[in-house]
Design a protein around this motif. Structure first.
Motif, mmCIF file in Angstrom:
data_model
loop_
_atom_site.group_PDB
_atom_site.id
_atom_site.type_symbol
_atom_site.label_atom_id
_atom_site.label_comp_id
_atom_site.label_asym_id
_atom_site.label_seq_id
_atom_site.Cartn_x
_atom_site.Cartn_y
_atom_site.Cartn_z
ATOM 1 N N LYS A 16 0.858 -1.172 0.000
ATOM 2 C CA LYS A 16 0.000 0.000 0.000
ATOM 3 C C LYS A 16 0.902 1.232 0.000
ATOM 4 O O LYS A 16 1.857 1.316 0.769
ATOM 5 C CB LYS A 16 -0.906 -0.005 1.225
ATOM 6 C CG LYS A 16 -1.864 -1.173 1.274
ATOM 7 C CD LYS A 16 -2.836 -1.056 2.448
ATOM 8 C CE LYS A 16 -2.132 -1.186 3.777
ATOM 9 N NZ LYS A 16 -3.092 -1.163 4.923
ATOM 10 N N LEU A 41 1.321 7.672 11.333
ATOM 11 C CA LEU A 41 0.044 6.967 11.252
ATOM 12 C C LEU A 41 -0.020 6.084 10.017
ATOM 13 O O LEU A 41 -0.442 4.917 10.084
ATOM 14 C CB LEU A 41 -1.102 7.987 11.230
ATOM 15 C CG LEU A 41 -2.515 7.434 11.071
ATOM 16 C CD1 LEU A 41 -2.879 6.544 12.247
ATOM 17 C CD2 LEU A 41 -3.515 8.579 10.934
ATOM 18 N N LEU A 42 0.405 6.617 8.889
ATOM 19 C CA LEU A 42 0.381 5.851 7.641
ATOM 20 C C LEU A 42 1.307 4.641 7.717
ATOM 21 O O LEU A 42 0.931 3.537 7.310
ATOM 22 C CB LEU A 42 0.781 6.748 6.467
ATOM 23 C CG LEU A 42 -0.258 7.800 6.043
ATOM 24 C CD1 LEU A 42 0.385 8.845 5.153
ATOM 25 C CD2 LEU A 42 -1.436 7.133 5.317
ATOM 26 N N ARG A 101 2.368 3.068 10.394
ATOM 27 C CA ARG A 101 1.839 2.081 11.331
ATOM 28 C C ARG A 101 0.619 1.367 10.768
ATOM 29 O O ARG A 101 0.262 0.282 11.228
ATOM 30 C CB ARG A 101 1.489 2.758 12.657
ATOM 31 C CG ARG A 101 2.708 3.089 13.494
ATOM 32 C CD ARG A 101 2.361 3.546 14.903
ATOM 33 N NE ARG A 101 1.738 4.872 14.933
ATOM 34 C CZ ARG A 101 0.457 5.090 15.171
ATOM 35 N NH1 ARG A 101 -0.359 4.074 15.414
ATOM 36 N NH2 ARG A 101 -0.036 6.320 15.189
ATOM 37 N N SER A 102 0.001 1.964 9.756
ATOM 38 C CA SER A 102 -1.159 1.339 9.112
ATOM 39 C C SER A 102 -0.760 0.508 7.903
ATOM 40 O O SER A 102 -1.612 0.045 7.138
ATOM 41 C CB SER A 102 -2.162 2.428 8.690
ATOM 42 O OG SER A 102 -2.627 3.147 9.809
ATOM 43 N N TYR A 162 1.385 1.417 5.278
ATOM 44 C CA TYR A 162 1.616 2.115 4.018
ATOM 45 C C TYR A 162 3.094 2.420 3.814
ATOM 46 O O TYR A 162 3.816 2.763 4.769
ATOM 47 C CB TYR A 162 0.836 3.434 3.980
ATOM 48 C CG TYR A 162 -0.635 3.258 3.684
ATOM 49 C CD1 TYR A 162 -1.131 3.395 2.393
ATOM 50 C CD2 TYR A 162 -1.524 2.933 4.703
ATOM 51 C CE1 TYR A 162 -2.487 3.223 2.124
ATOM 52 C CE2 TYR A 162 -2.878 2.747 4.444
ATOM 53 C CZ TYR A 162 -3.341 2.895 3.153
ATOM 54 O OH TYR A 162 -4.685 2.716 2.882
ATOM 55 N N THR A 195 -6.972 11.929 7.266
ATOM 56 C CA THR A 195 -6.301 10.640 7.116
ATOM 57 C C THR A 195 -6.759 9.660 8.190
ATOM 58 O O THR A 195 -6.979 8.471 7.918
ATOM 59 C CB THR A 195 -4.772 10.821 7.177
ATOM 60 O OG1 THR A 195 -4.371 11.756 6.166
ATOM 61 C CG2 THR A 195 -4.050 9.503 6.941
ATOM 62 N N ARG A 196 -6.935 10.144 9.400
ATOM 63 C CA ARG A 196 -7.447 9.289 10.478
ATOM 64 C C ARG A 196 -8.839 8.764 10.108
ATOM 65 O O ARG A 196 -9.136 7.583 10.301
ATOM 66 C CB ARG A 196 -7.508 10.060 11.795
ATOM 67 C CG ARG A 196 -6.158 10.317 12.439
ATOM 68 C CD ARG A 196 -6.315 10.875 13.868
ATOM 69 N NE ARG A 196 -6.949 9.894 14.739
ATOM 70 C CZ ARG A 196 -6.286 8.963 15.421
ATOM 71 N NH1 ARG A 196 -4.966 8.876 15.323
ATOM 72 N NH2 ARG A 196 -6.934 8.109 16.199
ATOM 73 N N LEU A 231 -8.704 6.083 7.507
ATOM 74 C CA LEU A 231 -8.212 4.804 8.024
ATOM 75 C C LEU A 231 -9.147 4.203 9.070
ATOM 76 O O LEU A 231 -8.833 3.188 9.683
ATOM 77 C CB LEU A 231 -6.816 4.999 8.615
ATOM 78 C CG LEU A 231 -5.724 5.405 7.606
ATOM 79 C CD1 LEU A 231 -4.431 5.750 8.324
ATOM 80 C CD2 LEU A 231 -5.495 4.300 6.583
ATOM 81 N N LYS A 233 -10.165 5.570 11.934
ATOM 82 C CA LYS A 233 -9.808 5.874 13.312
ATOM 83 C C LYS A 233 -10.598 7.083 13.803
ATOM 84 O O LYS A 233 -11.036 7.912 13.012
ATOM 85 C CB LYS A 233 -8.303 6.129 13.429
ATOM 86 C CG LYS A 233 -7.469 4.929 13.003
ATOM 87 C CD LYS A 233 -6.003 5.160 13.217
ATOM 88 C CE LYS A 233 -5.174 3.957 12.756
ATOM 89 N NZ LYS A 233 -5.493 2.749 13.518
#
Length: 262
Positions: free
Chosen positions: A11, A34-35, A37-38, A40, A81-82, A85, A87
């Motif tokens: 991703k 955040l990206l 850790r998700s 990406y 973005t949160r 995703l 969140k």
């Protein structure tokens, strides 16, 4: 016999964020973290000058950076973005009890730690006294960060402050001084009347505003910028002061055992 290996493509996300000699956008760093850790893979583009940043905003018709793009689609900034995703995004205007829950949890731990350091036992009568007095000191400290803001909020409901405005500025100093003296177990003749007075006036004010007048107000208990609703928490703060004052007053006259004398 051949083996076909199936792999999932990584991703990918593209982020444009401000990274200047005098400023690195904190929301850009949070969005990148955040990206990643998700799951990406992040293609990081720096906006290194104000002119470059303004040109980027004009090109994409946006008002802020960072801006995140995934699969060629603009997702938006950190909060966007949160949401993308799945969140949660905290509403800064939402009411919350988190500040007081954290405060009382920390002062309880401080009290037990102090008790353990002194006696080797975290669960003592002295620890209970310290919990209330530490809480008074920390609550006063939060109010004193911005006395003007606290006073403005306090004037919405305190019965004495409405009649005598200077009391709204005196209150946090009185609470803090009483708390410090109670931590030390010193000048009981001074700390007890102060805590009893401000606690009683405060409890009566909160009870009237919330339970009689049914008003929905923000509590000034943890400072003037809090979103803690007025009610049980502020009433508890004042009842704790009253209870501590009564307990220490009784201890001073020998009606109950005083840990200060042990």
């Amino acid at each position: 016999m051949s083996t076909i290996e199936l792999t999932n493509p990584a991703k990918k996300a593209v982020i444009h964020r401000m990274v200047m000699p005098s400023h690195t956008c904190p929301y850009g760093l949070k969005a990148m973290d955040l990206l990643r850790r998700s799951g990406y893979e992040v293609e990081d583009h720096h906006l290194t000058t104000r002119e470059e940043t303004d040109a980027f905003k004009a090109e994409h018709d946006v008002k802020t950076t960072p801006q995140v793009f995934i699969d060629g689609r603009r997702i938006g900034g950190y909060d966007d973005t949160r949401r993308f995703l799945g969140k949660t995004v905290v509403d800064p205007r939402a009411t919350t009890y988190r500040p007081v829950v954290v405060l009382f949890a920390v002062t309880a731990l401080m009290a037990m730690a102090a008790s353990y350091a002194v006696s080797g036992n975290p669960f003592t009568l002295r620890a209970a006294e310290w919990f209330i007095s530490f809480s008074m000191v920390v609550l006063a400290l939060l109010k004193l960060q911005n006395v003007e803001s606290f006073a403005t909020m306090f004037l919405n409901y305190d019965l004495l402050a409405k009649r005598w405005v200077p009391y709204s500025y005196i209150y946090p100093y009185a609470e803090g001084m009483a708390g410090v003296l109670m931590v030390a177990g010193a000048l009981t003749w001074l700390s007890v009347p102060i805590a009893l007075f401000v606690g009683t006036v405060g409890a009566a004010s909160v009870f009237k505003a919330v339970y009689i007048d049914k008003r929905e107000l923000k509590c000034a208990c943890v400072g003037g910028s809090s979103n803690v609703p007025l009610g049980f928490v502020s009433l508890t703060e004042n009842l704790m002061m009253i209870a501590m004052a009564v307990w220490m007053g009784l201890g001073a006259i020998g009606a109950v055992p005083s840990p200060h004398m042990m």
